[in-house]
Write a protein that holds these residues in place. Structure first.
Motif, PDB file in Angstrom:
ATOM      1  N   ASP A  34       0.837  -1.203   0.000  1.00  0.00           N
ATOM      2  CA  ASP A  34       0.000   0.000   0.000  1.00  0.00           C
ATOM      3  C   ASP A  34       0.870   1.251   0.000  1.00  0.00           C
ATOM      4  N   GLY A  35       0.727   2.080  -1.013  1.00  0.00           N
ATOM      5  CA  GLY A  35       1.507   3.306  -1.113  1.00  0.00           C
ATOM      6  C   GLY A  35       2.938   3.105  -1.552  1.00  0.00           C
ATOM      7  N   LEU A  36       3.311   1.893  -1.947  1.00  0.00           N
ATOM      8  CA  LEU A  36       4.694   1.625  -2.368  1.00  0.00           C
ATOM      9  C   LEU A  36       4.913   2.188  -3.773  1.00  0.00           C
ATOM     10  N   ALA A  37       5.798   3.165  -3.890  1.00  0.00           N
ATOM     11  CA  ALA A  37       6.019   3.853  -5.159  1.00  0.00           C
ATOM     12  C   ALA A  37       7.331   3.430  -5.791  1.00  0.00           C
ATOM     13  N   ILE A  38       7.436   3.649  -7.093  1.00  0.00           N
ATOM     14  CA  ILE A  38       8.716   3.447  -7.766  1.00  0.00           C
ATOM     15  C   ILE A  38       9.760   4.355  -7.117  1.00  0.00           C
ATOM     16  N   GLY A  39      10.931   3.797  -6.811  1.00  0.00           N
ATOM     17  CA  GLY A  39      11.978   4.535  -6.109  1.00  0.00           C
ATOM     18  C   GLY A  39      12.013   4.263  -4.619  1.00  0.00           C
ATOM     19  N   ALA A  40      10.973   3.611  -4.088  1.00  0.00           N
ATOM     20  CA  ALA A  40      10.953   3.284  -2.664  1.00  0.00           C
ATOM     21  C   ALA A  40      11.917   2.143  -2.359  1.00  0.00           C
TER      22      ALA A  40
END
Length: 235
Positions: A34-40
């Motif tokens: 949940d809410g995991l974005a590219i670059g994380a």
């Protein structure tokens, strides 16, 4: 930064070899991303990896360099392999383990497993260079899990950790067997302390160091014993 508290088990969905790297696609437990974005950043068996693709919910891809594949256990993963995962720590979050960078120092070898009642004891072998940083009651991270060292034998080159049933349930350790390699991250403050004391001994004793080392060997000890952190007194 990570805390060493494993948040779930992911599965290797796919492996794709590209020039100079391998793309690893993981499927996470429901809700983990949940809410995991590219670059994380995500700690995968203790190794900090950067999300490069989000092809669908519960799935993320990571590009891993060849050096990382060779220095960690990530090069051994196959489709279906289980992986300990943890999201990067947030400001103000409780640190139930100890601060981790996600940078693997060395791989250890699982030497033996004992199963006393309601416990699971792992004996892990390390090269001598790294055993100097391992002390009984100290912290160590194994495949991304923050654990307390129960015993350490610096001469024989092993240490032990005891796992409770909840740790086995939340991690991949229940499936490990003697001979398996494990990712190890040394606790940083211990490493800094030991290296500082060793440098001070070398600087002050200089040519006397070989004689001191020989004397300690006769007692079954080494200069590493002189660098053991001293526990602070409790009120």
């Amino acid at each position: 930064m990570f805390t060493g508290i494993v948040q779930g088990l992911a599965r290797v969905e796919a492996l794709t070899d590209l020039p100079g790297l391998r793309r690893i696609t993981l499927r996470f437990p429901a809700g983990f991303d949940d809410g995991l974005a590219i670059g994380a950043s995500v700690a995968c068996d203790g190794c900090c990896l950067t999300v490069t693709e989000r092809p669908q919910p519960d799935v993320a891809a990571f590009d891993v360099m060849q050096q990382t594949l060779s220095l960690t256990t990530l090069g051994e993963w196959q489709p279906g392999s289980a992986v300990n995962v943890e999201r990067a720590a947030r400001d103000g979050a409780e640190i139930g383990g100890h601060p981790l960078s996600g940078h693997i120092d060395v791989t250890g070898t699982l030497l033996d497993i004992r199963r006393p009642e309601n416990n699971h004891v792992l004996r892990i072998g390390l090269p001598p260079r790294w055993m100097r940083y391992v002390f009984a009651k100290g912290y160590i991270a194994i495949n991304g899990a923050s654990l307390t060292v129960a015993e350490a034998d610096r001469v024989a080159g092993w240490f032990e950790v005891w796992l409770i049933p909840e740790t086995l349930r939340m991690t991949t350790f229940a499936g490990k067997r003697p001979g398996d390699r494990l990712n190890i991250e040394i606790e940083r403050s211990t490493q800094v302390f030991v290296d500082t004391v060793r440098d001070a001994l070398d600087e002050r004793l200089g040519p006397l160091m070989p004689a001191l080392e020989a004397l300690l060997r006769q007692q079954g000890l080494s200069t590493d014993e002189l660098t053991r952190p001293v526990p602070l007194p409790r009120d």
